[in-house]
Design a protein around this motif. Structure first.
Motif, mmCIF file in Angstrom:
data_model
loop_
_atom_site.group_PDB
_atom_site.id
_atom_site.type_symbol
_atom_site.label_atom_id
_atom_site.label_comp_id
_atom_site.label_asym_id
_atom_site.label_seq_id
_atom_site.Cartn_x
_atom_site.Cartn_y
_atom_site.Cartn_z
ATOM 1 N N LEU A 82 0.864 -1.181 0.000
ATOM 2 C CA LEU A 82 0.000 0.000 0.000
ATOM 3 C C LEU A 82 0.896 1.225 0.000
ATOM 4 N N VAL A 83 0.776 2.035 -1.036
ATOM 5 C CA VAL A 83 1.607 3.223 -1.179
ATOM 6 C C VAL A 83 0.817 4.462 -0.764
ATOM 7 N N LEU A 84 1.481 5.333 -0.006
ATOM 8 C CA LEU A 84 0.877 6.593 0.427
ATOM 9 C C LEU A 84 1.529 7.749 -0.320
ATOM 10 N N SER A 85 0.725 8.698 -0.761
ATOM 11 C CA SER A 85 1.240 9.836 -1.516
ATOM 12 C C SER A 85 0.601 11.136 -1.036
ATOM 13 N N GLN A 86 1.349 12.209 -1.151
ATOM 14 C CA GLN A 86 0.816 13.515 -0.763
ATOM 15 C C GLN A 86 -0.146 14.059 -1.808
ATOM 16 N N TYR A 87 0.082 13.684 -3.070
ATOM 17 C CA TYR A 87 -0.712 14.228 -4.165
ATOM 18 C C TYR A 87 -1.252 13.112 -5.054
ATOM 19 N N VAL A 88 -2.262 13.442 -5.844
ATOM 20 C CA VAL A 88 -2.814 12.498 -6.819
ATOM 21 C C VAL A 88 -1.855 12.384 -7.996
#
Length: 220
Positions: free
Chosen positions: A87-93
């Motif tokens: 599961l990857v978390l990102s600040q932006y789309v």
């Protein structure tokens, strides 16, 4: 691991110390075991070699360059260990990130915005679904895709089928889709079978066809 099981052993990668500590507390409080928690790409590569790890929750941008080290690590570990849940978390789309993660077609991947962590129930449910082999995309990524002009073969789908496919892309179960659209699970299953047929997806394990449908939705 079934979606209803309490947890699993996770590698966690997040360079922000406060967020990392918060994620450890949140995950362990929800029944997971964080076997390694790292703050840079070098330690992450080593942590992902741990055979005891059942999956990983990774920040996209990690030291030293804060580019896409976490994403690269996710893709690399899935090349070494096909189907390894990430599961990857990102600040932006970034739709490209979701595309690269899903490219293998094996499922067990997720892409969520960091803001989603504040909804503890939704975040934990996403981790569990990924560990169970599902695919979880952030609703904002799905909304971005929905806003784009569609081409064949997705033009074959009815408006309702596109709604169902969008919810599938979020990683929702048939029951969840039915509740959201106020229809029965039987109706959802009928729509999904129609989607598979119109997208010319081969008869295979349902989870694989669900992933392939999401890939088509993202126009990979």
């Amino acid at each position: 691991m079934r979606p209803d099981q309490a947890g699993g052993r996770l590698v966690l990668a997040e360079d922000n110390a406060l967020l990392r500590a918060g994620l450890i507390q949140l995950l362990e409080g929800s029944g997971f075991e964080v076997v390694r928690a790292v703050d840079n790409a070098v330690e992450l590569d080593d942590a992902l070699l741990d055979p005891e790890a059942d999956g990983a929750v990774l920040d996209v941008r990690m030291p030293p360059t804060f580019a896409d080290e976490g994403l690269r690590a996710a893709i690399a570990v899935r090349a070494r260990r096909p189907g390894f849940p990430v599961l990857v978390l990102s600040q932006y789309v970034e739709r490209l990130y979701a595309r690269e993660l899903l490219a293998s077609g094996e499922g067990a991947v997720g892409y969520l915005l960091k803001d989603r962590v504040s909804d503890v129930r939704e975040f934990v449910d996403g981790v569990r679904r990924v560990l169970a082999g599902g695919t979880v995309l952030d609703p904002e990524v799905v909304a971005t895709v929905m806003a784009r002009q569609r081409d064949e073969p997705l033009d074959r789908l009815t408006a309702r089928e596109k709604e169902v496919l969008a919810l599938m892309a979020e990683g929702r179960s048939n029951a969840s889709i039915g509740a959201h659209l106020h229809v029965t699970e039987k109706a959802v299953a009928k729509h999904i079978n129609s989607i598979f047929a119109k997208l010319d997806l081969p008869v295979d394990l349902e989870v694989n066809r669900r992933v392939q449908a999401v890939l088509a939705y993202l126009r990979l």
